[in-house]
Design a protein around this motif. Structure first.
Motif, PDB file in Angstrom:
ATOM      1  N   SER A  54      12.785  11.379  80.379  1.00  0.00           N
ATOM      2  CA  SER A  54      11.972  10.649  79.407  1.00  0.00           C
ATOM      3  C   SER A  54      10.559  11.199  79.454  1.00  0.00           C
ATOM      4  N   ASN A  55       9.713  10.692  78.564  1.00  0.00           N
ATOM      5  CA  ASN A  55       8.314  11.102  78.564  1.00  0.00           C
ATOM      6  C   ASN A  55       7.550  10.541  79.762  1.00  0.00           C
ATOM      7  N   LYS A  56       8.154   9.614  80.472  1.00  0.00           N
ATOM      8  CA  LYS A  56       7.490   8.980  81.606  1.00  0.00           C
ATOM      9  C   LYS A  56       7.642   9.765  82.897  1.00  0.00           C
ATOM     10  N   TYR A  60      12.936  18.742  86.032  1.00  0.00           N
ATOM     11  CA  TYR A  60      13.075  20.182  86.283  1.00  0.00           C
ATOM     12  C   TYR A  60      14.556  20.532  86.406  1.00  0.00           C
ATOM     13  N   HIS A  61      14.950  21.537  85.638  1.00  0.00           N
ATOM     14  CA  HIS A  61      16.352  21.911  85.493  1.00  0.00           C
ATOM     15  C   HIS A  61      16.662  23.143  86.349  1.00  0.00           C
ATOM     16  N   GLU A  62      17.362  22.928  87.454  1.00  0.00           N
ATOM     17  CA  GLU A  62      17.887  23.994  88.317  1.00  0.00           C
ATOM     18  C   GLU A  62      16.818  24.973  88.829  1.00  0.00           C
ATOM     19  N   PRO A  63      15.741  24.464  89.402  1.00  0.00           N
ATOM     20  CA  PRO A  63      14.703  25.380  89.893  1.00  0.00           C
ATOM     21  C   PRO A  63      15.092  26.162  91.140  1.00  0.00           C
ATOM     22  N   PHE A  64      16.044  25.638  91.937  1.00  0.00           N
ATOM     23  CA  PHE A  64      16.415  26.289  93.198  1.00  0.00           C
ATOM     24  C   PHE A  64      17.656  27.174  93.070  1.00  0.00           C
ATOM     25  N   LEU A  65      18.400  27.003  91.992  1.00  0.00           N
ATOM     26  CA  LEU A  65      19.746  27.567  91.859  1.00  0.00           C
ATOM     27  C   LEU A  65      19.822  29.039  92.237  1.00  0.00           C
ATOM     28  N   TYR A 105      10.833  23.338  83.678  1.00  0.00           N
ATOM     29  CA  TYR A 105      10.562  22.032  83.076  1.00  0.00           C
ATOM     30  C   TYR A 105      11.440  21.854  81.843  1.00  0.00           C
ATOM     31  N   ARG A 106      12.001  20.669  81.708  1.00  0.00           N
ATOM     32  CA  ARG A 106      12.878  20.380  80.570  1.00  0.00           C
ATOM     33  C   ARG A 106      12.291  19.220  79.774  1.00  0.00           C
ATOM     34  N   LYS A 107      12.064  19.456  78.496  1.00  0.00           N
ATOM     35  CA  LYS A 107      11.487  18.433  77.631  1.00  0.00           C
ATOM     36  C   LYS A 107      12.461  17.272  77.446  1.00  0.00           C
ATOM     37  N   SER A 108      11.923  16.153  77.041  1.00  0.00           N
ATOM     38  CA  SER A 108      12.734  14.951  76.862  1.00  0.00           C
ATOM     39  C   SER A 108      13.125  14.779  75.405  1.00  0.00           C
ATOM     40  N   GLY A 109      14.447  14.821  75.145  1.00  0.00           N
ATOM     41  CA  GLY A 109      14.936  14.512  73.812  1.00  0.00           C
ATOM     42  C   GLY A 109      14.549  15.489  72.732  1.00  0.00           C
ATOM     43  N   LEU A 115      10.017  25.188  77.298  1.00  0.00           N
ATOM     44  CA  LEU A 115       8.715  25.495  76.708  1.00  0.00           C
ATOM     45  C   LEU A 115       8.599  26.959  76.299  1.00  0.00           C
ATOM     46  N   THR A 116       7.787  27.211  75.272  1.00  0.00           N
ATOM     47  CA  THR A 116       7.437  28.572  74.908  1.00  0.00           C
ATOM     48  C   THR A 116       6.234  29.020  75.747  1.00  0.00           C
ATOM     49  N   LYS A 117       5.885  30.289  75.649  1.00  0.00           N
ATOM     50  CA  LYS A 117       4.760  30.832  76.417  1.00  0.00           C
ATOM     51  C   LYS A 117       3.424  30.211  75.993  1.00  0.00           C
ATOM     52  N   LEU A 118       3.365  29.681  74.770  1.00  0.00           N
ATOM     53  CA  LEU A 118       2.112  29.155  74.242  1.00  0.00           C
ATOM     54  C   LEU A 118       1.943  27.659  74.469  1.00  0.00           C
TER      55      LEU A 118
END
Length: 320
Positions: A54-56, A60-65, A105-109, A115-118
């Motif tokens: 959520s926005n709250k 983070y999606h699979e940072p250690f994998l 980082y994974r955005k919510s919904g 994220l893009t580079k910008l």
């Protein structure tokens, strides 16, 4: 050079980033211990990730994998009895805590979850908030990883091996390399994984489905062995969670010490019901209760018997 036909998509992604940043900036924040979600590949960990994102929070999606030996064969070649480089895991986690890691980082919904580079996130600070990390890469090495993370709460997600292997088989994810690492790397000597009918040569001669069944059996065995050492981790059965999502997710949310009504009914329905538009393209692949028994009408009786045979070599029969 950016291809002309790609420009509208790039602009849409940038707009999506701006929307996420605006929502994150305006939202109230959840505070609490970090949460780790882990499980075998295709255990629906991404579904649970989507439910609690959520926005709250920062998710983070699979940072250690790719920094663990089962998902990085080059690391496995190093003559060591460790499942990863502890300094790398610690560094990645510290960057997450300090809000410096945006690559996972994974955005919510959002329709474009990364994220893009910008993205403004990388240059204009956002308020700190609770952290959720989803990573199946820790499924075999919790005993080593958990102390590096410090105080946290965890979910060990279990799913029927028939569903897991059916999903792996559909994607043609043959785990032969991973099995070779498990049966040759010094780290796995602490586990009772040797059976008379399972050797490196025999693994090479198995069908892909047999290897998928063996991998699933072994990772569930590793998780069961380790869970007793980590009272801060809760074993969650996917079938139970999806049997009554509203009730079960509310109970799990409470155990994870989220604020009241953290997971809204609208958000939950978007992931667990076909009656609502899915939040992301990714969630659409698993947004109905039929995924509780995903193998039905896909995997035949002989294949199911094979999957259960390997599973029961290392585990009690799956309870769901």
């Amino acid at each position: 050079m950016v291809r002309i036909e790609k420009i509208p998509q790039r602009l849409t992604c940038i707009l999506d980033d701006l929307t996420d940043y605006a929502f994150k900036s305006a939202s109230s924040v959840e505070q609490g211990l970090p949460i780790i979600i882990t499980g075998a590949p295709r255990s629906a960990t991404t579904t649970v990730e989507e439910i609690f994102n959520s926005n709250k929070v920062f998710l983070y999606h699979e940072p250690f994998l790719r920094n663990t030996i089962l998902w990085n064969s080059e690391l496995a070649k190093i003559n060591s009895n460790k499942p990863f480089n502890p300094e790398q895991i610690t560094s990645i986690y510290q960057d997450i805590l300090n809000v410096k890691d945006w690559s996972h980082y994974r955005k919510s919904g959002r329709w474009y979850p990364y994220l893009t580079k910008l993205a403004l996130h990388k240059s204009l600070p956002l308020r700190n908030r609770r952290i959720i990390i989803k990573d199946p890469g820790l499924s075999f090495c919790l005993d080593d990883a958990a102390p590096l993370i410090g105080d946290h709460l965890g979910i060990i997600l279990m799913r029927n091996p028939l569903s897991i292997v059916t999903s792996l088989n559909k994607l043609k994810w043959d785990p032969i390399q991973r099995l070779n690492i498990i049966y040759t790397h010094p780290y796995f000597k602490k586990y009772d994984i040797h059976r008379d009918n399972i050797t490196i040569n025999k693994i090479a001669q198995m069908s892909p489905l047999e290897r998928m069944a063996l991998q699933t059996a072994l990772i569930h065995y590793f998780l069961n062995e380790q869970s007793a050492n980590h009272p801060n981790y809760k074993i969650v059965y996917f079938e139970t969670l999806m049997s009554n999502p509203s009730q079960q997710v509310a109970a799990l949310s409470n155990e994870l010490q989220f604020g009241a009504h953290y997971v809204t009914q609208k958000h939950l329905e978007s992931i667990t019901s076909n009656d609502q538009r899915p939040i992301t393209r990714h969630s659409y692949k698993r947004n109905s209760q039929r995924y509780i028994k995903y193998w039905e009408n896909i995997t035949n009786a002989e294949e199911c018997a094979t999957i259960n045979y390997y599973y029961n070599l290392f585990n009690a029969p799956y309870p769901q």
